[in-house]
Design a protein around this motif. Structure first.
Motif, short mmCIF file in Angstrom:
data_model
loop_
_atom_site.label_atom_id
_atom_site.label_comp_id
_atom_site.label_asym_id
_atom_site.label_seq_id
_atom_site.Cartn_x
_atom_site.Cartn_y
_atom_site.Cartn_z
N TYR A 102 1.05 -1.26 -0.08
CA TYR A 102 0.13 -0.05 0.11
C TYR A 102 0.98 1.39 0.00
CZ TYR A 102 -4.32 -2.71 0.84
OH TYR A 102 -5.49 -3.63 0.59
N LYS A 103 1.84 1.29 -0.96
CA LYS A 103 2.71 2.59 -1.11
C LYS A 103 1.94 3.94 -0.98
CE LYS A 103 6.28 0.42 -3.79
NZ LYS A 103 5.43 -0.90 -4.36
N ARG A 104 0.77 3.76 -1.60
CA ARG A 104 -0.03 4.83 -2.07
C ARG A 104 -0.74 5.62 -1.02
NH1 ARG A 104 1.27 2.37 -6.46
NH2 ARG A 104 2.37 3.27 -8.13
N GLU A 105 -1.22 4.70 -0.07
CA GLU A 105 -2.03 5.08 1.48
C GLU A 105 -1.34 5.97 2.35
OE1 GLU A 105 -5.12 4.12 1.70
OE2 GLU A 105 -4.94 3.04 -0.18
N ALA A 106 -2.02 6.72 2.91
CA ALA A 106 -1.60 7.94 3.84
C ALA A 106 -0.94 7.59 5.26
CB ALA A 106 -2.62 9.18 4.00
N HIS A 107 -1.00 6.34 5.62
CA HIS A 107 -0.79 6.03 6.98
C HIS A 107 0.88 6.09 6.81
CE1 HIS A 107 -0.86 2.26 4.69
NE2 HIS A 107 0.35 1.72 5.32
N PRO A 108 1.53 6.26 8.18
CA PRO A 108 3.04 6.28 8.13
C PRO A 108 3.74 4.78 8.04
CG PRO A 108 2.26 6.36 10.48
CD PRO A 108 0.91 6.32 9.29
N LYS A 109 4.66 5.12 7.39
CA LYS A 109 5.58 3.84 6.79
C LYS A 109 6.86 3.81 7.20
CE LYS A 109 2.51 3.94 2.76
NZ LYS A 109 2.25 5.32 3.06
N ILE A 110 7.49 2.81 7.08
CA ILE A 110 9.18 2.18 7.10
C ILE A 110 9.18 1.93 5.67
CG2 ILE A 110 10.95 0.95 7.90
CD1 ILE A 110 9.60 0.89 10.63
N GLU A 111 10.24 2.35 4.90
CA GLU A 111 10.54 1.75 3.62
C GLU A 111 11.77 0.79 3.67
OE1 GLU A 111 12.38 3.01 -0.79
OE2 GLU A 111 12.06 4.66 0.77
N ALA A 112 11.50 -0.39 3.32
CA ALA A 112 12.51 -1.47 3.15
C ALA A 112 13.32 -1.21 1.88
CB ALA A 112 11.99 -2.87 3.40
N HIS A 113 14.50 -1.27 2.17
CA HIS A 113 15.42 -1.02 0.88
C HIS A 113 16.80 -2.04 0.86
CE1 HIS A 113 18.19 0.88 -1.91
NE2 HIS A 113 17.15 1.14 -2.70
N ARG A 114 17.05 -2.70 -0.12
CA ARG A 114 18.29 -3.33 -0.45
C ARG A 114 18.92 -2.99 -1.67
NH1 ARG A 114 15.72 -8.95 0.96
NH2 ARG A 114 16.33 -8.93 3.27
N LYS A 115 20.17 -2.62 -1.68
CA LYS A 115 21.03 -2.00 -2.80
C LYS A 115 20.84 -3.08 -3.90
CE LYS A 115 25.52 -0.57 -4.33
NZ LYS A 115 26.83 -0.41 -3.87
N GLU A 116 20.92 -4.37 -3.67
CA GLU A 116 21.01 -5.16 -4.80
C GLU A 116 19.65 -5.16 -5.51
OE1 GLU A 116 19.67 -9.59 -2.37
OE2 GLU A 116 21.75 -8.60 -2.27
#
Length: 175
Positions: A102-116
Motif C-alpha cells: 500500500y505505497k500510496r496510502e496515507a498511513h506512516p511507513k518504513i521503507e525497506a530497501h536493499r541495494k542489490e
C-alpha cells in the motif's frame, strides 16, 4: 487501533521485516495484526475442498471455521478492489496493525530497501515514509531526511514504530 506500514519495492526485504517486527512487538506484549497487499491473483483455499467448492459455486463469502481458527473469504467477482480504509473495518481491534505494501496510502511507513534490488528510494519523494530500513548506512542515502536504520536492527525499528504510534508508553509494563 494504531496503523503503521512497511513498504518498498519487490525483493527489498518487506516481508522479512514485517515478520521480524510482528515477532518483536508481540514479544513485548502488544497485540498485532497484519494486512498484506498482493499485486497478483492469490488463493488461500485448495481446489476440491468444500470451501473452495462453495466459492466456485458462486458464494460471495465463505466463512471457514475450526477449533483453532476461522477465515472469511470474500470473492470480489467483478467488483473493484476495496480501499484499505474499508478493509480495516473487517478486522478485530488490536494495539497495532502492520500493513505491508500500500505505497500510496496515507498511513506512516518504513521503507525497506536493499541495494542489490537496484530500485530507487521512495522516501525522498514520499512524506508518509517516516524511516528507511536499509542494508546500507545513512551516509549512502544523502537525499533521505528521515531516520535511517539497519534493515536487520529489528529491536530499534520496533521501538521506533512504537514511539511513532504512541504505544511505547506501555513498554515499561511489558518489557
Amino acid at each position: 487501533m494504531k496503523i503503521y506500514g512497511v513498504t518498498g519495492w519487490k525483493n527489498c526485504g518487506k516481508t522479512g521485516l514485517m515478520e521480524r517486527l510482528v515477532s518483536e512487538i508481540t514479544a513485548r506484549g502488544y497485540r498485532v495484526s497484519t494486512v498484506k497487499h498482493a499485486h497478483h491473483t492469490f488463493d488461500v483455499d485448495q481446489p476440491g475442498r468444500d470451501s473452495y467448492r462453495h466459492r466456485e459455486a458462486g458464494a460471495e463469502e465463505v466463512l471457514l471455521i475450526s477449533g483453532k481458527r476461522w477465515a472469511l473469504m470474500h470473492e470480489l467477482r467483478e467488483e473493484e478492489e476495496p480501499p484499505l480504509e474499508h478493509l480495516l473495518t473487517k478486522l478485530a481491534d488490536v494495539d497495532l496493525l502492520l500493513v505491508e505494501g500500500y505505497k500510496r496510502e496515507a498511513h506512516p511507513k518504513i521503507e525497506a530497501h536493499r541495494k542489490e534490488a537496484g530500485k530507487p528510494l521512495i522516501a525522498p519523494e514520499d512524506p508518509t515514509i517516516r524511516a528507511l530500513a536499509s542494508d546500507q548506512p545513512a551516509s549512502q542515502h544523502p537525499d533521505v531526511t528521515c531516520p535511517v536504520f539497519d534493515l536487520n536492527d529489528t529491536a530499534a525499528l520496533a521501538t521506533f514504530v512504537l514511539q511513532e504510534t504512541g504505544l511505547l508508553r506501555h513498554a515499561a509494563k511489558t518489557a
